[in-house]
Design an enzyme around this catalytic site. Structure first.
Site, PDB file in Angstrom:
ATOM      1  N   HIS A   7     -10.904  -3.031  10.747  1.00  0.00           N
ATOM      2  CA  HIS A   7      -9.564  -2.272  10.986  1.00  0.00           C
ATOM      3  C   HIS A   7      -9.329  -1.316   9.945  1.00  0.00           C
ATOM      4  O   HIS A   7      -9.788  -1.276   8.806  1.00  0.00           O
ATOM      5  CB  HIS A   7      -8.414  -3.239  11.125  1.00  0.00           C
ATOM      6  N   GLU A  43       2.485  -7.875  11.429  1.00  0.00           N
ATOM      7  CA  GLU A  43       1.472  -7.218  11.989  1.00  0.00           C
ATOM      8  C   GLU A  43       1.364  -7.212  13.520  1.00  0.00           C
ATOM      9  O   GLU A  43       1.318  -8.142  13.935  1.00  0.00           O
ATOM     10  CB  GLU A  43       0.223  -7.308  11.183  1.00  0.00           C
ATOM     11  N   GLN A  60      -4.427  -1.794  12.110  1.00  0.00           N
ATOM     12  CA  GLN A  60      -3.350  -2.979  11.833  1.00  0.00           C
ATOM     13  C   GLN A  60      -2.234  -2.272  11.396  1.00  0.00           C
ATOM     14  O   GLN A  60      -2.349  -1.878  10.486  1.00  0.00           O
ATOM     15  CB  GLN A  60      -4.220  -3.794  10.904  1.00  0.00           C
ATOM     16  N   HIS A  84      -5.063   0.115   3.697  1.00  0.00           N
ATOM     17  CA  HIS A  84      -6.349  -0.123   3.498  1.00  0.00           C
ATOM     18  C   HIS A  84      -7.247   0.090   4.768  1.00  0.00           C
ATOM     19  O   HIS A  84      -7.076   0.289   5.799  1.00  0.00           O
ATOM     20  CB  HIS A  84      -6.409  -1.585   2.965  1.00  0.00           C
ATOM     21  N   GLU A 134     -10.928  -4.241   2.471  1.00  0.00           N
ATOM     22  CA  GLU A 134     -10.842  -5.761   2.677  1.00  0.00           C
ATOM     23  C   GLU A 134     -12.088  -5.995   3.495  1.00  0.00           C
ATOM     24  O   GLU A 134     -12.954  -5.044   4.112  1.00  0.00           O
ATOM     25  CB  GLU A 134      -9.770  -5.812   3.739  1.00  0.00           C
TER      26      GLU A 134
HETATM   27  C1  V0V Z   1      -1.960  -0.330  -5.168  1.00  0.00           C
HETATM   28  N1  V0V Z   1      -2.848   0.591  -5.591  1.00  0.00           N
HETATM   29  C2  V0V Z   1      -3.481   1.262  -4.457  1.00  0.00           C
HETATM   30  C3  V0V Z   1      -3.104   0.454  -3.333  1.00  0.00           C
HETATM   31  N2  V0V Z   1      -2.076  -0.565  -3.902  1.00  0.00           N
HETATM   32  N3  V0V Z   1      -4.199   2.226  -4.301  1.00  0.00           N
HETATM   33  C4  V0V Z   1      -4.898   2.502  -3.058  1.00  0.00           C
HETATM   34  N4  V0V Z   1      -4.324   1.760  -2.120  1.00  0.00           N
HETATM   35  C5  V0V Z   1      -3.563   0.758  -2.204  1.00  0.00           C
HETATM   36  N5  V0V Z   1      -3.322  -0.420  -1.017  1.00  0.00           N
HETATM   37  C6  V0V Z   1      -2.950   1.276  -6.943  1.00  0.00           C
HETATM   38  C7  V0V Z   1      -1.528   1.731  -7.429  1.00  0.00           C
HETATM   39  O1  V0V Z   1      -1.282   2.944  -6.988  1.00  0.00           O
HETATM   40  C8  V0V Z   1      -1.664   1.508  -8.884  1.00  0.00           C
HETATM   41  O2  V0V Z   1      -2.203   2.821  -9.484  1.00  0.00           O
HETATM   42  C9  V0V Z   1      -2.562   0.296  -9.192  1.00  0.00           C
HETATM   43  O3  V0V Z   1      -3.512   0.179  -7.510  1.00  0.00           O
HETATM   44  C10 V0V Z   1      -1.934  -0.946  -9.209  1.00  0.00           C
HETATM   45  O4  V0V Z   1      -0.773  -0.986  -8.280  1.00  0.00           O
HETATM   46  P1  V0V Z   1       0.607  -1.732  -8.491  1.00  0.00           P
HETATM   47  O5  V0V Z   1       1.478  -0.910  -7.494  1.00  0.00           O
HETATM   48  O6  V0V Z   1       0.946  -2.091  -9.756  1.00  0.00           O
HETATM   49  O7  V0V Z   1       0.406  -3.255  -7.699  1.00  0.00           O
HETATM   50  P2  V0V Z   1      -0.499  -4.546  -7.959  1.00  0.00           P
HETATM   51  O8  V0V Z   1      -1.463  -4.245  -8.927  1.00  0.00           O
HETATM   52  O9  V0V Z   1       0.641  -5.272  -7.894  1.00  0.00           O
HETATM   53  O10 V0V Z   1      -1.314  -4.790  -6.630  1.00  0.00           O
HETATM   54  C11 V0V Z   1      -2.142  -4.004  -6.093  1.00  0.00           C
HETATM   55  C12 V0V Z   1      -2.954  -4.874  -5.309  1.00  0.00           C
HETATM   56  C13 V0V Z   1      -2.320  -5.741  -4.235  1.00  0.00           C
HETATM   57  C14 V0V Z   1      -4.311  -4.063  -4.684  1.00  0.00           C
HETATM   58  C15 V0V Z   1      -3.785  -6.022  -6.350  1.00  0.00           C
HETATM   59  O11 V0V Z   1      -1.556  -4.634  -3.373  1.00  0.00           O
HETATM   60  C16 V0V Z   1      -3.060  -6.768  -3.536  1.00  0.00           C
HETATM   61  O12 V0V Z   1      -3.322  -7.949  -4.013  1.00  0.00           O
HETATM   62  N6  V0V Z   1      -3.454  -6.336  -2.340  1.00  0.00           N
HETATM   63  C17 V0V Z   1      -4.163  -7.118  -1.383  1.00  0.00           C
HETATM   64  C18 V0V Z   1      -3.493  -7.858  -0.449  1.00  0.00           C
HETATM   65  C19 V0V Z   1      -2.947  -6.883   0.648  1.00  0.00           C
HETATM   66  O13 V0V Z   1      -2.766  -5.572   0.456  1.00  0.00           O
HETATM   67  N7  V0V Z   1      -2.099  -7.408   1.736  1.00  0.00           N
HETATM   68  C20 V0V Z   1      -1.433  -6.975   2.574  1.00  0.00           C
HETATM   69  C21 V0V Z   1      -2.375  -6.500   3.888  1.00  0.00           C
HETATM   70  P3  V0V Z   1      -1.680   3.654 -10.570  1.00  0.00           P
HETATM   71  O14 V0V Z   1      -0.472   3.959 -10.280  1.00  0.00           O
HETATM   72  O15 V0V Z   1      -1.588   2.398 -11.788  1.00  0.00           O
HETATM   73  O16 V0V Z   1      -2.591   4.577 -11.106  1.00  0.00           O
HETATM   74  S1  V0V Z   1      -2.509  -8.040   4.717  1.00  0.00           S
HETATM   75  C22 V0V Z   1      -3.691  -7.888   5.716  1.00  0.00           C
HETATM   76  O17 V0V Z   1      -4.481  -6.912   5.840  1.00  0.00           O
HETATM   77  C23 V0V Z   1      -4.170  -8.874   6.461  1.00  0.00           C
HETATM   78  C24 V0V Z   1      -3.442 -10.217   6.586  1.00  0.00           C
HETATM   79  C25 V0V Z   1      -5.422  -8.913   7.550  1.00  0.00           C
HETATM   80  O18 V0V Z   1      -6.171  -7.745   7.560  1.00  0.00           O
HETATM   81  O19 V0V Z   1      -5.675 -10.040   8.226  1.00  0.00           O
HETATM   82 CO    CO Z   2      -5.946  -5.915   6.870  1.00  0.00          CO
END
Ligand code: V0V
Ligand code: CO
Length: 146
Positions: A7, A43, A60, A84, A134
């Protein structure tokens, strides 16, 4: 082995309005919807096509359930858009270990529960040329009851 685009995750402020845009503009219907409290998202999965590995590819659409969630924080900073990309695999555990061994940060020690009972993990965007990535293993298809 990663065998499909499972996705593309799209962050939005209003899930119902965004679902309606995809329906009215492209004719895509909601295949499944759920709330994932652990991930902080509401979602909708829009199925685009089946894939040759027996899975499928989806859009998604993601609305945050709280401001301090991953999607909530991302929306506040960037506004709506592609959040993502998710690759599908038959074995998320093996592929996570393999990719971790290449020096890419895998965010979870053990895969967590994703959409439709799948098992998911994420790779840090800073290790993936700016793309939050992911990995997904779909839940086994339930066999019909006899
Ligand atoms: C953050 N950054 C990204 C980003 N999110 N870059 C590209 N794409 C993204 N989506 C960058 C951000 O601009 C910062 O860069 C740096 O990473 C740190 O970001 P932050 O804003 O300080 O945020 P953090 O570090 O607290 O969290 C970022 C992470 C977090 C990636 C660690 O979003 C995470 O744990 N994601 C995984 C879970 C998730 O996304 N769940 C929602 C979808 P600079 O500014 O320092 O350069 S749930 C899902 O998909 C499901 C249920 C499914 O598929 O079934
Ligand atoms: Co997802």
């Amino acid at each position: 082995m990663l065998t499909r685009i499972d996705h593309i995750g799209i962050a939005c402020f209003d899930l119902d309005k965004t679902v309606e845009f995809y329906r009215a503009t492209y004719g895509f219907e909601v295949f499944h919807s759920e709330v994932n409290e652990e991930q902080g998202v509401r979602e909708a999965m829009l199925k685009i096509n089946e894939t040759s590995d027996g899975g499928a590819s989806y859009l998604q659409l993601l609305e945050p359930t709280r401001e301090d969630s991953a999607v909530g924080k991302w929306l506040a900073k960037n506004g709506e858009g592609v959040h993502h990309i998710a690759f599908g695999t038959a074995d998320v555990d093996a592929d996570s270990a393999d990719i971790r061994g290449k020096g890419v940060r895998v965010l979870y020690d053990e895969p967590r529960i994703g959409s439709m009972g799948s098992r998911i993990t994420f790779l840090h965007p800073k290790d993936c040329h700016g793309v939050l990535t992911e990995l997904v293993t779909s839940a086994p298809v339930e066999s019909p009851e006899h």
